[in-house]
Scaffold this motif. Structure first.
Motif, PDB file in Angstrom:
ATOM      1  N   GLU A 141       0.826  -1.178   0.020  1.00 23.95           N
ATOM      2  CA  GLU A 141       0.048   0.136   0.446  1.00 23.95           C
ATOM      3  C   GLU A 141       1.009   1.169  -0.431  1.00 23.95           C
ATOM      4  N   ALA A 218      -7.561  -0.545  -4.169  1.00 22.97           N
ATOM      5  CA  ALA A 218      -7.208  -0.680  -3.043  1.00 22.97           C
ATOM      6  C   ALA A 218      -7.147  -1.442  -2.136  1.00 22.97           C
ATOM      7  N   LEU A 224      -8.901   2.047  -7.332  1.00 23.76           N
ATOM      8  CA  LEU A 224      -8.615   2.905  -6.133  1.00 23.76           C
ATOM      9  C   LEU A 224      -9.501   4.553  -6.426  1.00 23.76           C
ATOM     10  N   HIS A 228      -8.648   8.322  -2.278  1.00 28.97           N
ATOM     11  CA  HIS A 228      -8.314   7.558  -1.194  1.00 28.97           C
ATOM     12  C   HIS A 228      -7.264   8.719  -1.259  1.00 28.97           C
TER      13      HIS A 228
END
Length: 303
Positions: A141, A218, A224, A228
């Protein structure tokens, strides 16, 4: 033709001929509904012919109503609402022979000019480094967010452009073709650091993706979202003590400003950013000039 028919035709024109984004269409739709609802309340009914004959007094009344609501619109939002209404009337004039000079001459509220607020080079580099150091998240991430921000700062992409990359676009070569606003295509040189960040994320992300899938995912595997990217930047700037101007879009501004400071000409920066107008790009010269004047005033022996 009814008012609803005209609205449908206008939306088709906005989407097909003007190539407006889904966001713009939604904003115009919201403004148009509020506008016609106000006219119905004001007149009791509002046909296409009625709306086509609105006067400047009607428009001023509508704008006063928007300013006087319990949650009044800001000057910028009011200007956007008026822009939507003027677009509709422009369509009526061009395609349905229902011109209205008073609408065309109507002016919105004065807006304070806003300039981009780029990060300086140390701030931008520090932010990218901090992205890799969040112990509360998985390494992939952190690598993903670093790769996204590298695209914004290293290539000057918009968030939507960075998130539109697919698996098939990788590995990145020496250049990258990007289709931006208005379906305008541009070719960008790719820095080695950007390539490395993309490949680091790609090698770490845990999902099985098809070539046509969006590259950035995500936590649970979905695409994504821009939200975010914005939320992560908000978290990072809090950790680093940066101001609210440290937004994802500020990285794009930083790309342009730092290019300008390194000697790139304005026309080249315009091409890299995909701006339709040079005047948009010129905002960055104003920012750089402000910074230079400030440094001059602080350092000059007669300052």
């Amino acid at each position: 033709m009814t008012l609803d028919d005209a609205r449908t035709a206008w939306f088709g024109w906005l989407k097909g001929q003007r190539r407006c984004s889904a966001h713009t269409l939604a904003a115009y739709g919201h403004a148009f509904r509020g506008y016609t609802d106000y006219l119905r309340q004001h007149w009791g009914e509002a046909s296409l012919d009625d709306v086509a004959r609105v006067t400047s007094a009607d428009l001023r009344g509508w704008m006063a109503y928007l300013r006087g609501k319990e949650n009044p619109l800001s000057a910028r939002s009011l200007a956007q609402h008026l822009s939507a209404v003027k677009s509709f009337h422009s369509y009526l004039d061009l395609h349905l022979d229902r011109g209205n000079v008073q609408v065309g001459l109507m002016r919105g509220p004065r807006l304070k000019a806003t300039l981009p607020r780029p990060l300086n080079e140390d701030q931008a580099i520090g932010l990218l480094a901090e992205t890799r150091m969040d112990a509360d998240r998985d390494d992939w991430e952190n690598s993903r967010d670093e790769a996204v921000y590298m695209l914004l700062y290293g290539l000057g992409l918009r968030i939507s452009e960075a998130l539109s990359l697919t698996v098939a676009d990788t590995p990145l070569g020496d250049s990258l073709r990007i289709t931006g606003k208005g379906n305008k295509m541009r070719v960008l040189p790719v820095l080695e650091a950007v390539r490395e960040a993309i490949e680091r994320y790609k090698s770490q992300q845990p999902f099985i993706l098809a070539a046509t899938d969006r590259l950035f995912r995500a936590k649970r595997g979905g695409e994504l979202s821009p939200r975010h990217v914005q939320a992560t930047m908000q978290h990072l700037r809090s950790r680093l003590g940066l101001s609210d101007r440290a937004t994802p879009h500020a990285l794009r501004h930083s790309f342009a400003t730092h290019m300008l400071g390194s000697g790139a000409d304005l026309r080249s920066i315009q091409e890299l950013l995909g701006h339709a107008s040079l005047s948009t790009t010129q905002k960055y010269t104003q920012v750089d000039a402000e910074r230079l004047l400030s440094a001059y005033a602080a350092a000059h022996p007669k300052g």
